[in-house]
Design a protein around this motif. Structure first.
Motif, PDB file in Angstrom:
ATOM      1  N   GLY A  54      -4.964  -3.606   9.411  1.00  0.00           N
ATOM      2  CA  GLY A  54      -5.419  -4.947  10.306  1.00  0.00           C
ATOM      3  C   GLY A  54      -3.898  -5.066  10.737  1.00  0.00           C
ATOM      4  O   GLY A  54      -3.233  -6.348  11.481  1.00  0.00           O
TER       5      GLY A  54
ATOM      6  N   HIS B 230       0.725  -1.027   0.037  1.00  0.00           N
ATOM      7  CA  HIS B 230       0.037  -0.219   0.093  1.00  0.00           C
ATOM      8  C   HIS B 230       0.847   1.007  -0.235  1.00  0.00           C
ATOM      9  O   HIS B 230       0.660   2.371  -0.466  1.00  0.00           O
ATOM     10  CB  HIS B 230      -1.180  -0.225   1.343  1.00  0.00           C
ATOM     11  CG  HIS B 230      -1.738  -1.077   1.037  1.00  0.00           C
ATOM     12  ND1 HIS B 230      -2.164  -1.693   2.118  1.00  0.00           N
ATOM     13  CD2 HIS B 230      -3.103  -1.179   0.371  1.00  0.00           C
ATOM     14  CE1 HIS B 230      -3.263  -2.830   2.225  1.00  0.00           C
ATOM     15  NE2 HIS B 230      -3.628  -2.735   0.457  1.00  0.00           N
TER      16      HIS B 230
ATOM     17  N   ASP C 210       6.980  -1.843  10.457  1.00  0.00           N
ATOM     18  CA  ASP C 210       6.656  -3.571  10.188  1.00  0.00           C
ATOM     19  C   ASP C 210       7.976  -4.006  11.224  1.00  0.00           C
ATOM     20  O   ASP C 210       8.721  -3.764  10.803  1.00  0.00           O
ATOM     21  CB  ASP C 210       5.949  -3.896   9.519  1.00  0.00           C
ATOM     22  CG  ASP C 210       5.191  -4.976   9.286  1.00  0.00           C
ATOM     23  OD1 ASP C 210       3.804  -5.140   8.707  1.00  0.00           O
ATOM     24  OD2 ASP C 210       5.650  -5.927  10.029  1.00  0.00           O
TER      25      ASP C 210
ATOM     26  N   ARG D 266     -14.125  -6.826   7.709  1.00  0.00           N
ATOM     27  CA  ARG D 266     -13.016  -5.789   7.836  1.00  0.00           C
ATOM     28  C   ARG D 266     -14.016  -4.759   7.459  1.00  0.00           C
ATOM     29  O   ARG D 266     -14.990  -4.403   6.673  1.00  0.00           O
ATOM     30  CB  ARG D 266     -11.781  -6.369   7.074  1.00  0.00           C
ATOM     31  CG  ARG D 266     -11.081  -6.607   7.894  1.00  0.00           C
ATOM     32  CD  ARG D 266     -10.078  -7.322   6.268  1.00  0.00           C
ATOM     33  NE  ARG D 266      -8.992  -8.313   6.818  1.00  0.00           N
ATOM     34  CZ  ARG D 266      -8.402  -8.129   8.212  1.00  0.00           C
ATOM     35  NH1 ARG D 266      -7.409  -7.512   8.090  1.00  0.00           N
ATOM     36  NH2 ARG D 266      -7.569  -9.022   7.638  1.00  0.00           N
TER      37      ARG D 266
ATOM     38  N   ILE E  52       4.730  -0.605  17.015  1.00  0.00           N
ATOM     39  CA  ILE E  52       4.267   1.487  17.164  1.00  0.00           C
ATOM     40  C   ILE E  52       4.616   1.764  18.137  1.00  0.00           C
ATOM     41  O   ILE E  52       5.038   2.809  18.211  1.00  0.00           O
ATOM     42  CB  ILE E  52       2.805   1.621  16.775  1.00  0.00           C
ATOM     43  CG1 ILE E  52       1.671   2.307  16.958  1.00  0.00           C
ATOM     44  CG2 ILE E  52       1.712   0.007  17.467  1.00  0.00           C
ATOM     45  CD1 ILE E  52       2.205   3.200  15.903  1.00  0.00           C
TER      46      ILE E  52
END
Ligand code: GEK
Length: 330
Positions: free
Chosen positions: A197, A136, A152, A315, A181
């Motif tokens: 996600g 993305h 990530d 979702r 994060i």
């Protein structure tokens, strides 16, 4: 060693400048911890990816690098063998010099569902939390983002991202950092923050929302996508053990509960823009990801249920705005 120096250079004169006070020490430690193990082997493969500057790049409608005309058949086969070392490829698809990397997920379908609802990404500084292989992120660049930063913790995803970047050209303003994060200071700087996600993998979902809020500038936009269940604002599923065979799933709220959580985390203009049941065509085993996939996670006699008897994956995507400068909500 994968180097982050081009990232440091890129942010030196930007709103992310203050990150330089803490980031090099964190990434330095990551590099020391990964001196041995799989990473050095994958880096050897990355160092073999010297290919001509691609004659075409499409990031607007797909992630396609090179038309396929620049490499002879043998060279293309060699490149494909190198890319297959990074299997399983989960997030994509990518097309590289005529090689189609058919990934487990049709991540492009998710992008098509959410794109019409986003504020224009043109000239924006964007953070993609839990960016996977970065699929993305390339599409965000295709929408004109000024700089896209992904985080990530997966080393394999970092290597897949680096492989595509080396083939696309190092100059693209897109960087993946191997961080969770929870390792980010409150940067208060991004125009748009994506978390897709990830929320259901966090043990403390409202803290996750606050951490996302802390990365945005005031007025910046959050794009949040996560698994939801049916129900009212007080409905939340906490799987006792696994959910769809995943052992790291904590909270699946209803869309109404998630809206309430976003309000509680001080977001405004909260909109649920999409709810979608994941189809067996969107997540499946492929030649590039030959392991189990969604069909194996569902009840073989009833695809509306996971193998554990919970509602099958559905979702929701929410868009919300950061209301005011970071404040402590404890
Ligand atoms: N603490 C953490 N901090 C950041 N990332 C994390 C953390 N824990 C796990 N991850 C990462 O979050 C990603 C979740 S996948 C979504 C990929 C993409 N966004 C997608 O929307 O296709 C799940 C899915 O398939 O939906 C993985 O890459 C993890 O390594």
């Amino acid at each position: 060693m994968i180097s982050f120096s081009s990232f440091y250079k890129q942010i030196a004169d930007s709103s992310l400048q203050h990150w330089l006070e803490t980031l090099p020490a964190i990434l330095g430690q990551w590099q020391r911890e990964h001196k041995h193990g799989t990473l050095p082997k994958w880096e050897k493969v990355l160092n073999k990816l010297h290919y001509p500057t691609p004659d075409t790049i499409d990031l607007k409608n797909s992630v396609s690098v090179g038309s396929g005309q620049q490499l002879a058949k043998g060279e293309r086969e060699k490149l494909e063998n190198l890319l297959r070392i990074f299997q399983p490829w989960r997030k994509g698809p990518f097309s590289v010099h005529g090689i189609d990397i058919d990934t487990e997920w049709r991540s492009d379908w998710k992008w098509e569902r959410i794109l019409p609802h986003l504020s224009s990404l043109n000239n924006r500084t964007v953070l993609d939390v839990g960016c996977g292989s970065g699929y993305h992120m390339w599409r965000m660049l295709g929408e004109g983002a000024k700089h896209v930063v992904g985080i990530d913790p997966s080393t394999l995803f970092l290597c897949q991202f680096e492989a595509i970047k080396r083939l696309a050209g190092d100059h693209h303003p897109v960087h993946l950092l191997p961080l969770g994060i929870e390792e980010l200071p409150p940067l208060d700087a991004f125009d748009t923050v994506f978390s897709m996600g990830v929320l259901y993998h966090r043990r403390s979902p409202i803290d996750h929302l606050l951490q996302l809020r802390d990365q945005l500038r005031t007025g910046g936009e959050l794009v949040l996508e996560t698994l939801v269940i049916d129900g009212d604002e007080n409905t939340v599923l906490v799987p006792e053990d696994r959910y769809g065979k995943m052992n790291n799933v904590w909270f699946l709220p209803s869309a109404a509960a998630l809206e309430l959580w976003l309000k509680k985390a001080d977001f405004i203009d909260i909109k649920c823009v999409d709810i979608d049941v994941t189809s067996l065509a969107e997540q499946r085993s492929t030649d590039w990801m030959p392991n189990e996939s969604l069909v194996d996670y569902l009840d073989p006699t009833n695809v509306d249920l996971t193998i554990e008897g919970y509602p099958a994956p559905k979702r929701a995507t929410f868009i919300a705005t950061k209301n005011q400068p970071n404040k402590d909500l404890t």
